[in-house]
Write an enzyme that holds these catalytic residues in place. Structure first.
Site, PDB file in Angstrom:
ATOM      1  N   LYS A 217       0.817  -1.220   0.000  1.00 39.70           N
ATOM      2  CA  LYS A 217       0.000   0.000   0.000  1.00 39.70           C
ATOM      3  C   LYS A 217       0.849   1.268   0.000  1.00 39.70           C
ATOM      4  O   LYS A 217       2.060   1.228   0.269  1.00 39.70           O
ATOM      5  CB  LYS A 217      -0.995  -0.036   1.164  1.00 39.70           C
ATOM      6  CG  LYS A 217      -2.119  -1.046   0.867  1.00 39.70           C
ATOM      7  CD  LYS A 217      -3.251  -0.995   1.854  1.00 39.70           C
ATOM      8  CE  LYS A 217      -4.355  -1.983   1.415  1.00 39.70           C
ATOM      9  NZ  LYS A 217      -5.396  -2.136   2.427  1.00 39.70           N
ATOM     10  N   ARG A 256      -3.500 -10.233   4.849  1.00 42.03           N
ATOM     11  CA  ARG A 256      -3.981 -10.275   3.452  1.00 42.03           C
ATOM     12  C   ARG A 256      -2.849  -9.750   2.572  1.00 42.03           C
ATOM     13  O   ARG A 256      -2.471  -8.586   2.694  1.00 42.03           O
ATOM     14  CB  ARG A 256      -5.241  -9.401   3.348  1.00 42.03           C
ATOM     15  CG  ARG A 256      -5.873  -9.371   1.970  1.00 42.03           C
ATOM     16  CD  ARG A 256      -7.097  -8.464   1.947  1.00 42.03           C
ATOM     17  NE  ARG A 256      -7.718  -8.451   0.631  1.00 42.03           N
ATOM     18  CZ  ARG A 256      -7.316  -7.667  -0.362  1.00 42.03           C
ATOM     19  NH1 ARG A 256      -6.323  -6.815  -0.207  1.00 42.03           N
ATOM     20  NH2 ARG A 256      -7.936  -7.726  -1.535  1.00 42.03           N
TER      21      ARG A 256
END
Ligand code: 9MG
Length: 304
Positions: A217, A256
């Site tokens: 991210k 995840r």
């Protein structure tokens, strides 16, 4: 398949990401066709994924919603084909009740709802009726606009309050298997993300297993580069693993990730240190959610 999350509380589970989208921030377009999606799912399974999270709509900042028919067209053939050849637990990443319903029918076992049952009023019934686990993720705003100046007085306190309300809502509708996820990058600045990871242990007081999604991210790109010149997603693996190790030390039970093999290796060490000879506590296992939570939400794993 009895309990798709039976490993929770015994070791860290790895959820491998399969984006069947043309526009996801890291792998958009790579697995858009059925055969390439299946090939990637097989690779994630070979590498040791405990769950495959399949999504047909990108939730990156600024992403536009995808019509229901298109999302169904993307994910259902993949789920159906994967279920034919593997018993791996499949999670459907969607906030649309009709997509979740069709995915569960096609063989999915978990619903990963980035809206925490808020964007589609029928979702709570779909999950309750199926009796499957649900991931309730926190997001301030919606993907299209969420990164436009997100503001919190106390980010962890506010997300905890959000979860307390959402967990009560889900339970009131008969949902028992609830995972919580603070939604790294969903309406959060870099500082908000760091504070959440630093104080992740406080969420343990809520008594639900914690899932975390930091994989590649933008906060990692900013910290490893600069705000003006962030490191691209393709170079964020080390930052991702560092973030996930901290998250696990602070109480995350499922990570995840895009990179399953690298995480399985890193977590083999983390788990050997942190989970050795340790019985799961209340709030770490399914069925234990209503039992007493750990005394102090700030405490990390038993390896401290
Ligand atoms: C779909 N998706 C993208 N990022 C995510 C995250 O951090 N958590 C969950 N549960 N889903 C995510």
């Amino acid at each position: 398949m009895t309990d798709v999350l039976s490993g929770v509380g015994r070791r860290t589970l790895v959820m491998g990401i399969l984006n069947v989208t043309p526009d996801s921030f890291f792998d958009g377009g790579q697995f858009f066709h059925l055969e390439s999606a299946l090939e990637h799912a097989r690779r994630l399974i070979r590498e040791g994924a405990d769950i495959i999270d399949i999504g047909g709509e990108s939730s990156r900042p600024g992403a536009q919603p995808v019509p229901e028919e298109e999302e169904l067209r993307r994910v259902i053939p993949v789920i159906r084909a994967l279920r034919q050849e593997s018993s791996v637990p499949i999670s459907i990443d969607t906030y649309k009740a009709s997509v979740a319903e069709a995915a569960l029918e096609a063989g999915a076992n978990i619903v990963n709802d980035i809206s925490a049952l808020r964007f589609d009023s029928r979702m709570v019934e779909v999950v309750a009726r199926a009796g499957v686990p649900v991931v309730l993720m926190h997001m301030q705003g919606e993907p299209r606009t969420m990164q436009h100046n997100p503001v919190y007085a106390d980010v962890v306190r506010e997300i905890k309050e959000f979860f307390a309300e959402r967990i009560a809502f889900a339970r009131a509708h008969g949902i028992e298997k609830i995972l919580i996820d603070p939604g790294i990058g969903f309406g959060k600045t870099v500082e908000h993300n760091l504070e959440i990871l630093r104080r992740l242990g406080e969420f343990r007081e809520l008594g639900c297993p914690i899932l975390i999604g930091v994989s590649r991210k933008s906060f990692i790109g900013r910290l490893c580069g600069t705000a003006e010149n962030p490191l691209p997603p393709s170079e964020r693996l080390e930052g991702t693993i560092a973030s996930n190790v901290i998250a696990v030390l602070n109480g995350a039970q499922i990570v995840r990730v895009h990179d399953v093999a690298a995480h399985k290796r890193a977590l083999a060490i983390v788990d050997a240190i942190c989970y050795a000879g340790r019985e799961p506590k209340g709030g770490e296992l399914y069925g234990d959610q209503h039992k007493e939570a750990p005394r102090d939400g700030r405490e990390g794993r038993s390896c401290r």
